[in-house]
Design a protein around this motif. Structure first.
Motif, PDB file in Angstrom:
ATOM      1  N   GLY A 282       0.773  -1.268   0.047  1.00  0.00           N
ATOM      2  CA  GLY A 282      -0.111  -0.053  -0.015  1.00  0.00           C
ATOM      3  C   GLY A 282       0.870   1.297   0.033  1.00  0.00           C
ATOM      4  N   PRO A 283       0.404   2.302   0.170  1.00  0.00           N
ATOM      5  CA  PRO A 283      -0.930   2.529   0.582  1.00  0.00           C
ATOM      6  C   PRO A 283      -2.061   2.104  -0.761  1.00  0.00           C
ATOM      7  CG  PRO A 283      -0.071   4.594   0.204  1.00  0.00           C
ATOM      8  CD  PRO A 283       1.043   3.555   0.140  1.00  0.00           C
ATOM      9  N   ASP A 284      -3.293   1.744  -0.606  1.00  0.00           N
ATOM     10  CA  ASP A 284      -4.298   1.351  -1.783  1.00  0.00           C
ATOM     11  C   ASP A 284      -4.987   2.595  -1.927  1.00  0.00           C
ATOM     12  OD1 ASP A 284      -6.195   1.940   0.302  1.00  0.00           O
ATOM     13  OD2 ASP A 284      -6.506  -0.298   0.560  1.00  0.00           O
ATOM     14  N   ASN A 285      -6.042   2.544  -2.788  1.00  0.00           N
ATOM     15  CA  ASN A 285      -6.863   3.770  -3.196  1.00  0.00           C
ATOM     16  C   ASN A 285      -7.671   4.516  -2.319  1.00  0.00           C
ATOM     17  OD1 ASN A 285      -6.056   3.138  -5.999  1.00  0.00           O
ATOM     18  ND2 ASN A 285      -8.044   1.907  -6.089  1.00  0.00           N
ATOM     19  N   ASP A 286      -7.823   3.857  -1.111  1.00  0.00           N
ATOM     20  CA  ASP A 286      -8.488   4.311   0.005  1.00  0.00           C
ATOM     21  C   ASP A 286      -7.166   5.072   0.956  1.00  0.00           C
ATOM     22  OD1 ASP A 286     -11.041   3.648  -0.858  1.00  0.00           O
ATOM     23  OD2 ASP A 286     -10.704   1.711   0.282  1.00  0.00           O
ATOM     24  N   GLY A 287      -6.091   5.074   0.690  1.00  0.00           N
ATOM     25  CA  GLY A 287      -4.997   5.528   1.439  1.00  0.00           C
ATOM     26  C   GLY A 287      -4.701   4.531   2.694  1.00  0.00           C
ATOM     27  N   LEU A 288      -4.837   3.296   2.721  1.00  0.00           N
ATOM     28  CA  LEU A 288      -4.718   2.403   3.658  1.00  0.00           C
ATOM     29  C   LEU A 288      -3.462   1.465   3.309  1.00  0.00           C
ATOM     30  CD1 LEU A 288      -8.310   1.384   4.696  1.00  0.00           C
ATOM     31  CD2 LEU A 288      -6.806   2.972   5.739  1.00  0.00           C
ATOM     32  N   MET A 289      -2.939   1.212   4.326  1.00  0.00           N
ATOM     33  CA  MET A 289      -1.821   0.003   4.163  1.00  0.00           C
ATOM     34  C   MET A 289      -2.398  -1.258   4.558  1.00  0.00           C
ATOM     35  SD  MET A 289       1.087   1.500   3.397  1.00  0.00           S
ATOM     36  CE  MET A 289       2.265   0.227   3.807  1.00  0.00           C
ATOM     37  N   VAL A 290      -2.145  -2.301   3.842  1.00  0.00           N
ATOM     38  CA  VAL A 290      -2.613  -3.629   4.311  1.00  0.00           C
ATOM     39  C   VAL A 290      -1.531  -4.621   5.063  1.00  0.00           C
ATOM     40  CG1 VAL A 290      -3.627  -6.094   3.548  1.00  0.00           C
ATOM     41  CG2 VAL A 290      -4.343  -3.807   2.452  1.00  0.00           C
ATOM     42  N   VAL A 291      -1.522  -4.957   6.050  1.00  0.00           N
ATOM     43  CA  VAL A 291      -0.561  -5.635   6.710  1.00  0.00           C
ATOM     44  C   VAL A 291      -1.007  -7.089   6.884  1.00  0.00           C
ATOM     45  CG1 VAL A 291       1.015  -5.857   8.964  1.00  0.00           C
ATOM     46  CG2 VAL A 291       0.264  -3.551   7.879  1.00  0.00           C
ATOM     47  N   ASP A 292      -0.395  -8.063   6.172  1.00  0.00           N
ATOM     48  CA  ASP A 292      -0.928  -9.462   6.367  1.00  0.00           C
ATOM     49  C   ASP A 292      -0.158 -10.059   7.404  1.00  0.00           C
ATOM     50  OD1 ASP A 292      -2.380  -9.212   3.923  1.00  0.00           O
ATOM     51  OD2 ASP A 292      -0.964 -10.371   2.617  1.00  0.00           O
ATOM     52  N   VAL A 293      -0.743 -10.605   8.156  1.00  0.00           N
ATOM     53  CA  VAL A 293      -0.235 -11.078   9.549  1.00  0.00           C
ATOM     54  C   VAL A 293      -0.236 -12.637   9.625  1.00  0.00           C
ATOM     55  CG1 VAL A 293      -0.275  -8.875  10.829  1.00  0.00           C
ATOM     56  CG2 VAL A 293      -2.142 -10.518  11.075  1.00  0.00           C
ATOM     57  N   LEU A 294       0.597 -13.339  10.029  1.00  0.00           N
ATOM     58  CA  LEU A 294       0.283 -14.935  10.488  1.00  0.00           C
ATOM     59  C   LEU A 294       0.143 -14.824  11.945  1.00  0.00           C
ATOM     60  CD1 LEU A 294       3.496 -16.019   8.611  1.00  0.00           C
ATOM     61  CD2 LEU A 294       1.136 -16.273   7.894  1.00  0.00           C
ATOM     62  N   VAL A 295      -1.106 -15.555  12.302  1.00  0.00           N
ATOM     63  CA  VAL A 295      -1.404 -15.793  13.648  1.00  0.00           C
ATOM     64  C   VAL A 295      -1.551 -17.488  13.766  1.00  0.00           C
ATOM     65  CG1 VAL A 295      -2.512 -13.536  13.867  1.00  0.00           C
ATOM     66  CG2 VAL A 295      -3.852 -15.664  13.080  1.00  0.00           C
ATOM     67  N   ASN A 296      -1.759 -17.780  15.021  1.00  0.00           N
ATOM     68  CA  ASN A 296      -2.147 -19.396  15.372  1.00  0.00           C
ATOM     69  C   ASN A 296      -3.500 -19.479  14.808  1.00  0.00           C
ATOM     70  OD1 ASN A 296      -0.064 -20.004  16.576  1.00  0.00           O
ATOM     71  ND2 ASN A 296      -0.706 -19.293  18.645  1.00  0.00           N
ATOM     72  N   ARG A 297      -3.828 -20.568  14.136  1.00  0.00           N
ATOM     73  CA  ARG A 297      -5.026 -21.058  13.624  1.00  0.00           C
ATOM     74  C   ARG A 297      -6.445 -20.808  14.750  1.00  0.00           C
ATOM     75  NH1 ARG A 297      -6.524 -23.371   9.646  1.00  0.00           N
ATOM     76  NH2 ARG A 297      -5.643 -24.772   8.651  1.00  0.00           N
ATOM     77  N   SER A 298      -6.029 -20.798  15.789  1.00  0.00           N
ATOM     78  CA  SER A 298      -7.132 -20.717  16.736  1.00  0.00           C
ATOM     79  C   SER A 298      -7.577 -19.465  17.040  1.00  0.00           C
ATOM     80  CB  SER A 298      -6.873 -21.440  17.999  1.00  0.00           C
ATOM     81  OG  SER A 298      -5.785 -20.744  18.831  1.00  0.00           O
ATOM     82  N   ASP A 299      -6.494 -18.380  16.849  1.00  0.00           N
ATOM     83  CA  ASP A 299      -6.712 -16.839  16.915  1.00  0.00           C
ATOM     84  C   ASP A 299      -7.419 -16.297  15.696  1.00  0.00           C
ATOM     85  OD1 ASP A 299      -5.715 -17.004  19.613  1.00  0.00           O
ATOM     86  OD2 ASP A 299      -3.453 -16.568  18.746  1.00  0.00           O
ATOM     87  N   ALA A 300      -7.436 -16.794  14.685  1.00  0.00           N
ATOM     88  CA  ALA A 300      -7.807 -16.207  13.460  1.00  0.00           C
ATOM     89  C   ALA A 300      -9.330 -15.876  13.598  1.00  0.00           C
ATOM     90  CB  ALA A 300      -7.517 -17.046  12.164  1.00  0.00           C
ATOM     91  N   PRO A 301     -10.158 -16.759  13.989  1.00  0.00           N
ATOM     92  CA  PRO A 301     -11.638 -16.391  14.187  1.00  0.00           C
ATOM     93  C   PRO A 301     -12.114 -15.141  14.765  1.00  0.00           C
ATOM     94  CG  PRO A 301     -11.387 -18.716  14.312  1.00  0.00           C
ATOM     95  CD  PRO A 301     -10.282 -18.186  14.301  1.00  0.00           C
ATOM     96  N   ARG A 302     -11.065 -14.949  16.017  1.00  0.00           N
ATOM     97  CA  ARG A 302     -11.477 -13.938  16.893  1.00  0.00           C
ATOM     98  C   ARG A 302     -10.757 -12.600  16.182  1.00  0.00           C
ATOM     99  NH1 ARG A 302      -8.658 -13.027  22.759  1.00  0.00           N
ATOM    100  NH2 ARG A 302      -7.188 -14.242  21.578  1.00  0.00           N
TER     101      ARG A 302
END
Length: 185
Positions: A146-166
């Protein structure tokens, strides 16, 4: 006579420089983070040797085939070991969650793949009492864009599988804050 001697010195230096060239690996086509290294995107080139730069030797070409880019690699870049990985993300125990944030909410130095984050969850629900200690999830930066068209940065994060739904729904609603944690020694 001086001209002849000067010409001989220049010729000697030129030959000497040409003989101090090493075969190294060079990116021939842009490679996006996580893409495999193939003969289509990496080749060898002869360059002047500089022992202070940790370039991969041309002899390493068979060894790097199939490895993956640990960062975005641009065409013309001399390949270094730290630019490659044999890890595929996310692993079986992880999930990748994108978080869109304003650039002003990121560290001034930016975020790099491998940075450790504490993603603080801040649900905007009046029924949830405020807590003294932030509730959050540990994450590792996989990629930023990013930043994208909305001016936002996208941060892809890796989390434990059990934390992703929250984390997923709160990240989608912008109800998270990112805190940079110390790097592991």
């Amino acid at each position: 006579m001086l001209t002849i001697v000067g010409g001989m010195v220049v010729a000697f230096q030129t030959v000497n420089r040409l003989s101090n060239r090493d075969e190294v690996l060079v990116v021939t086509r842009d490679v996006v983070l996580g893409q495999p290294i193939t003969e289509a995107n990496v080749s060898t080139a002869m360059v002047g040797g500089d022992q202070t730069v940790a370039m991969l030797s041309g002899q390493d070409l068979p060894k790097v085939m199939g490895m993956r880019a640990a960062a975005d690699l641009m065409s013309g870049t001399l390949l270094q070991r730290r630019m490659l990985t044999d890890q595929v993300t996310p692993s079986a125990e992880q999930q990748l969650v994108p978080i869109a944030v304003k650039p002003s909410r990121l560290p001034a130095r930016g975020l790099r793949p491998g940075d450790r984050l504490f993603v603080m969850l801040r649900p905007e629900n009046p029924a949830v009492p405020s807590v003294k200690e932030p509730v959050g999830i540990e994450a590792v930066v996989d990629h930023t864009k990013g930043p994208d068209n909305d001016g936002l940065m996208v941060v892809d994060v890796l989390v434990n599988r059990s934390d992703a739904p929250r984390l997923g729904p709160l990240a989608a609603d912008g109800q998270v804050a990112l805190a940079l944690m110390p790097r592991r020694p």
